[in-house]
Each structure stands twice: as structure tokens, then as C-alpha cells.
Design an enzyme around this catalytic site. Structure first.
Site, PDB file in Angstrom:
ATOM      1  N   ARG A   1      40.524  23.168   4.222  1.00 49.82           N
ATOM      2  CA  ARG A   1      39.318  22.468   4.655  1.00 49.82           C
ATOM      3  C   ARG A   1      38.181  23.405   5.050  1.00 49.82           C
ATOM      4  O   ARG A   1      37.156  22.952   5.551  1.00 49.82           O
ATOM      5  CB  ARG A   1      39.646  21.526   5.828  1.00 49.82           C
TER       6      ARG A   1
ATOM      7  N   GLU B   1      31.526   9.542   4.029  1.00 52.36           N
ATOM      8  CA  GLU B   1      32.195   9.578   5.329  1.00 52.36           C
ATOM      9  C   GLU B   1      31.167   9.947   6.403  1.00 52.36           C
ATOM     10  O   GLU B   1      31.146  11.068   6.909  1.00 52.36           O
ATOM     11  CB  GLU B   1      33.346  10.589   5.315  1.00 52.36           C
TER      12      GLU B   1
ATOM     13  N   GLU C   1      35.380  10.793  16.541  1.00 55.03           N
ATOM     14  CA  GLU C   1      35.407  12.120  15.925  1.00 55.03           C
ATOM     15  C   GLU C   1      35.675  13.200  16.976  1.00 55.03           C
ATOM     16  O   GLU C   1      35.960  12.908  18.130  1.00 55.03           O
ATOM     17  CB  GLU C   1      34.095  12.384  15.175  1.00 55.03           C
TER      18      GLU C   1
ATOM     19  N   GLU D   1      33.026   8.077  13.447  1.00 54.16           N
ATOM     20  CA  GLU D   1      32.999   8.038  11.988  1.00 54.16           C
ATOM     21  C   GLU D   1      33.527   6.693  11.509  1.00 54.16           C
ATOM     22  O   GLU D   1      34.508   6.170  12.046  1.00 54.16           O
ATOM     23  CB  GLU D   1      33.854   9.161  11.388  1.00 54.16           C
TER      24      GLU D   1
ATOM     25  N   GLU E   1      35.557  16.406  -2.968  1.00 59.26           N
ATOM     26  CA  GLU E   1      34.913  16.103  -1.691  1.00 59.26           C
ATOM     27  C   GLU E   1      33.954  17.236  -1.330  1.00 59.26           C
ATOM     28  O   GLU E   1      34.380  18.356  -1.034  1.00 59.26           O
ATOM     29  CB  GLU E   1      35.965  15.934  -0.591  1.00 59.26           C
TER      30      GLU E   1
ATOM     31  N   HIS F   1      30.524  13.662   4.497  1.00 59.35           N
ATOM     32  CA  HIS F   1      31.220  14.151   3.302  1.00 59.35           C
ATOM     33  C   HIS F   1      31.034  13.173   2.149  1.00 59.35           C
ATOM     34  O   HIS F   1      31.117  11.954   2.334  1.00 59.35           O
ATOM     35  CB  HIS F   1      32.711  14.332   3.585  1.00 59.35           C
TER      36      HIS F   1
ATOM     37  N   ASP G   1       0.843  -1.196   0.000  1.00 61.47           N
ATOM     38  CA  ASP G   1       0.000   0.000   0.000  1.00 61.47           C
ATOM     39  C   ASP G   1       0.876   1.243   0.000  1.00 61.47           C
ATOM     40  O   ASP G   1       1.407   1.649   1.036  1.00 61.47           O
ATOM     41  CB  ASP G   1      -0.910  -0.024   1.233  1.00 61.47           C
TER      42      ASP G   1
ATOM     43  N   GLU H   1      29.153  10.366   9.894  1.00 57.59           N
ATOM     44  CA  GLU H   1      29.410  10.511  11.326  1.00 57.59           C
ATOM     45  C   GLU H   1      28.113  10.305  12.095  1.00 57.59           C
ATOM     46  O   GLU H   1      27.021  10.540  11.563  1.00 57.59           O
ATOM     47  CB  GLU H   1      29.987  11.897  11.625  1.00 57.59           C
TER      48      GLU H   1
ATOM     49  N   ARG I   1      31.693  18.820   1.302  1.00 54.55           N
ATOM     50  CA  ARG I   1      31.758  18.717   2.759  1.00 54.55           C
ATOM     51  C   ARG I   1      30.475  19.143   3.472  1.00 54.55           C
ATOM     52  O   ARG I   1      30.397  19.065   4.693  1.00 54.55           O
ATOM     53  CB  ARG I   1      32.935  19.559   3.258  1.00 54.55           C
TER      54      ARG I   1
END
Length: 446
Positions: free
Chosen positions: A318, A134, A191, A198, A335, A247, A53, A136, A337
Site C-alpha cells: 500500500r 473511496e 478513518e 469514509e 487503484e 482512491h 449567464d 474521505e 491512491r
């Protein structure tokens, strides 16, 4: 993950004493759903004859259109490493695509929608869109009623070990069960925040990678429960500490290899990589509603807690939205983030692919990389360098989504309309709440 034929599924189900079969799929909000049937229904399942359903699932169909079919992907056959009760047999799962009664893919199925977007990618000459996530998560203690508390079971920090990291045994058991199920684990660690962990595993093609994320979440929550803990993928469960991200390491492949790598290119990046990156940056504000889909997501996207806030890229820094890790050759990737673990991975991959392909089609030029700490730049400095902010609230993000035809097309009309309706209701409910912070601030003052 292993590939299976119908005969192998039937044989292993008997050999391993499988008694129940979970037919798993994902709703528009990214929540894992399943229809569980006894193994006696296996033939019906494999013949694509099992109905459910659809009107009871968030954002699927109205009650007068409720009959839907679940078509299992045999490549996702997996036997869980636990039994129903002592000695009573095992539980297996198959991840399914949702189909209409007329045999067409259901437009509201996130997994089928991603397949639709991947067809466009292949028409442009690419063979694979790969993802290395990645994710967490936080571990909280359960109370005497097995309800989650906000009490952490450790005081650990980044890469800490026991006795500071008391979640280490739980994390180790999660890794062992994932490896038993075919995951190739690359890293597992504590982490930055207390109670935060992580686990990373090897990249895979888009559909398989998204299936893996959903399987991962299920395993993490199940194993944590056995340790008297509650695992949550809520982006920001605690004030004053880092939130949880997921990430996304993204790469496009052709029959000749990684399309992002060019040994003669600047930073050894191909024009395709730079155009893809430019498309991601160009549509970043619009897809934020998909990769950060909850009110709580925006409590993570604030300066000071390592989460990206500014739309820029770098090869080593970063602080921007996108980083290009140093690995080259087959490992060349971008990557992203900003993604958090509340995101529906199928929808996230669909809109990110649409954004990147738009950059390639239009031959967009990526801006220069920003190798300074953007958090330390003034607003004027950022403006002069063309660095804009991500949306600050879910409401803002929904506004950008509503005005971006490319990202809307990545969702398709059905998913877009139902996603927007659900999120507008969520924002309205949040906006009407009176919080403890407000009472603390204003009750006596006024």
C-alpha cells in the site's frame, strides 16, 4: 441510478409535489453550481431552452459570450429527501451538460469534456470506463453562528465505534439518505484520523460515477449540517494527522467483459491492464495537478501519513501510487491512491483515461511491481529501482502538466488554459502569505 423518460419526470414531479428544480453542473474547479427554477419551468427545461449567464462561472466564458444553455440528463432525475420548508413541497435536481447557443457542447464544461474523451475510448473498442471511488471527509463542530470550527466531535480512529466515534449517527444518516437516492453502499467507517470518515459505494461507468461523487458531496454536507457539524473535503485540514484521499478504483470493459482480467496472465492481469497501468505511471507527474488541484493537496502527499508519494505499483503493497487489489474476474481493477476529494471528478477521469489509453496505444511496458515498503527505502535505493517522486507542490505539478501534451489534450484547450490561470493565481496568493509558522520560527530569531 434509475433511468427516466421525459414522461416519467413529468409524472413523478406532480406525484411527489416537487415545487423547485435544481439544474446542477460543475465548474472547472470542481465546484457544484446550480440554477434553481420553479417547477412551472419544467417544460422549458426538458425542451433544452433554459439559458444562464456563463460569464459568472469560474473559467467559463467572457461577458460578451455569456449566454449558455443547460441541457438536462434525464437519467440524473432525483428528488431530494427534504422539503423547502415544512409542507411546502420538494426539491428535485437534474444534472446538466452546458451547450453553446449554436447547439454545440461547450468546451469548458468538464462533464461534456469527459464525454469527448470517452468517445476516443470507444473508438479503440472499449465499452466502459468504470470508477469505484473511496472518498474521505472530516466532520467539525459548528459554532453558535453556524460557522465551522476546528473542533472535532470525536476521538475515534480506524474502524472505531461509539462512544469513541461520535460521528457515527451522522454517518449512518448520510448512508440512509444515499441509499434512499439509489446508492449501493459497500462500506462506511471511521478513518484513521479523529473526526475523519469514509463511505464507499458500488462502481459505475465514468459519467455516472462522477455524477455520484458530486451528489455524495452535497448529501454529506447537508446531513452534517443537520447534526450541527460541518463536513469538509479539504485534503489536509489538520496538521499532524492523516489527510483525506479519494482512491480511484479504475477498470476498462469491452463487450466481452473486464479488459483488465486474464486468467492465464501473470497475476491474472491482461496485457491491456499492464499497458493501461504503464500509461498511468508514465503521466503521473503531469496529471497530479488535476487529481491534487489545491495548494493544500500537497500537505497530504508527504511521507508518514499513508498517502502515496512515489511513482510505482504493487499487487499487495500500500505504499506505492498504484495498488492492484486481489479481486479478479469482473472486479479486476487498478487503484490509484493519490487522488484527493478536492479534485474535479470529471477532469480527473478524463486525464486518467487519456493516460491509460496512451499506454495501450503505445503498448507501454509496466515496470516490475514493488513489493517492499517504499517509505523505508533510501533515496539511492529508490533511484536505483526507477522509483520517482510525485510533485511536491502545486507549482511543481503545474510545470509537469504544462509539458505533457497527452494530459493537456485530455482537458482540451479551453479547460487547460483556464485551469492553469486559476491555479497560478492560487499559488501566487499562497506564496505571498505570511503564516503563523513563519512568525513562530523567525520573528524572535531575526
Amino acid at each position: 441510478m434509475a433511468k427516466f423518460t421525459r414522461k416519467e419526470v413529468e409524472e413523478t414531479s406532480k406525484k411527489e409535489n416537487v415545487r423547485f428544480l435544481r439544474l446542477m453542473f460543475t465548474d472547472i474547479l470542481g465546484v457544484i453550481k446550480n440554477v434553481e427554477v420553479p417547477i412551472s419551468q419544467l417544460k422549458k427545461v426538458l425542451d433544452n431552452e433554459l439559458m444562464f449567464d456563463g460569464s459568472s462561472i469560474e473559467g467559463f466564458v467572457r461577458i460578451e459570450e455569456s449566454d449558455m444553455y443547460l441541457r438536462p440528463d434525464l437519467d440524473t432525475w432525483l428528488i431530494f429527501p427534504w422539503e423547502t420548508t415544512e409542507g411546502s413541497g420538494k426539491i428535485a435536481r437534474l444534472i446538466c451538460d452546458v451547450y453553446n447557443p449554436d447547439g454545440t457542447p461547450f468546451a469548458g464544461d468538464p462533464r461534456s469534456n469527459l464525454k469527448r474523451t470517452l468517445k476516443e475510448m470507444k473508438e479503440l473498442g472499449f465499452t466502459d470506463f468504470n470508477l469505484g471511488p473511496e472518498p474521505e471527509f472530516f466532520l467539525f463542530k459548528l459554532d453558535e453562528k453556524d460557522e465551522p470550527t476546528l473542533e472535532l466531535n470525536d476521538a475515534g480512529g480506524y474502524f472505531d465505534l461509539a462512544p469513541t466515534d461520535l460521528g457515527e449517527n451522522c454517518r449512518r444518516d448520510i448512508v440512509l439518505q444515499l441509499e434512499d437516492l439509489g446508492f449501493e453502499i459497500e462500506a462506511s467507517h471511521h478513518e484513521v484520523a479523529p473526526g475523519q470518515h469514509e463511505i464507499d459505494w458500488k462502481y459505475a461507468s465514468a459519467i455516472e460515477a462522477c455524477d455520484n461523487i458530486q451528489t455524495f458531496k452535497l448529501i454529506v454536507k447537508t446531513v452534517a449540517r443537520k447534526h450541527g457539524l460541518h463536513a469538509t473535503f479539504m485534503p489536509k485540514p489538520l496538521y499532524g494527522v492523516n489527510g483525506s484521499g479519494m482512491h480511484f478504483n479504475l477498470s476498462l470493459f469491452t463487450k466481452d467483459g473486464n479488459a483488465f482480467y486474464d486468467k492465464d496472465g501473470d497475476m491474472e492481469l491482461s496485457e491491456t491492464a499492464r499497458q493501461f497501468l504503464a500509461g498511468i505511471l508514465d503521466h503521473a507527474r503531469a496529471f497530479t495537478a488535476i487529481v491534487n488541484p489545491t495548494v493544500n493537496s500537497y500537505k497530504r502527499l508527504v511521507p508518514g501519513y499513508e498517502a502515496p508519494v512515489y511513482i510505482a505499483w504493487s499487487g499487495r503493497n500500500r505504499s506505492p501510487l498504484i495498488r492492484v487489489p486481489q479481486s479478479r474476474g469482473m472486479s479486476t481493477r487498478v487503484e490509484l491512491r493519490s487522488v484527493d476529494p478536492s479534485a474535479n471528478p470529471y477532469l480527473a477521469m478524463a486525464v486518467l483515461l487519456k493516460a491509460g489509453l496512451d499506454g495501450i496505444k503505445k503498448e507501454m511496458k509496466a515496470p516490475e511491481p514493488v513489493n517492499r515498503n517504499i517509505y523505508a527505502m533510501s533515496e539511492k535505493d529508490r533511484h536505483e529501482n526507477g522509483i520517482h517522486d510525485l510533485p511536491g507542490t502545486l507549482q511543481d505539478a503545474l510545470g509537469y502538466l504544462a509539458n505533457d501534451s497527452i494530459i493537456k489534450d485530455g482537458l482540451g484547450g479551453h479547460i487547460y488554459e483556464n485551469f492553469m490561470n486559476a491555479k497560478k493565481i492560487e499559488w501566487s496568493a499562497f506564496r505571498e502569505q505570511v503564516t503563523e509558522w513563519e512568525r513562530d520560527q523567525y520573528l524572535k530569531m531575526y
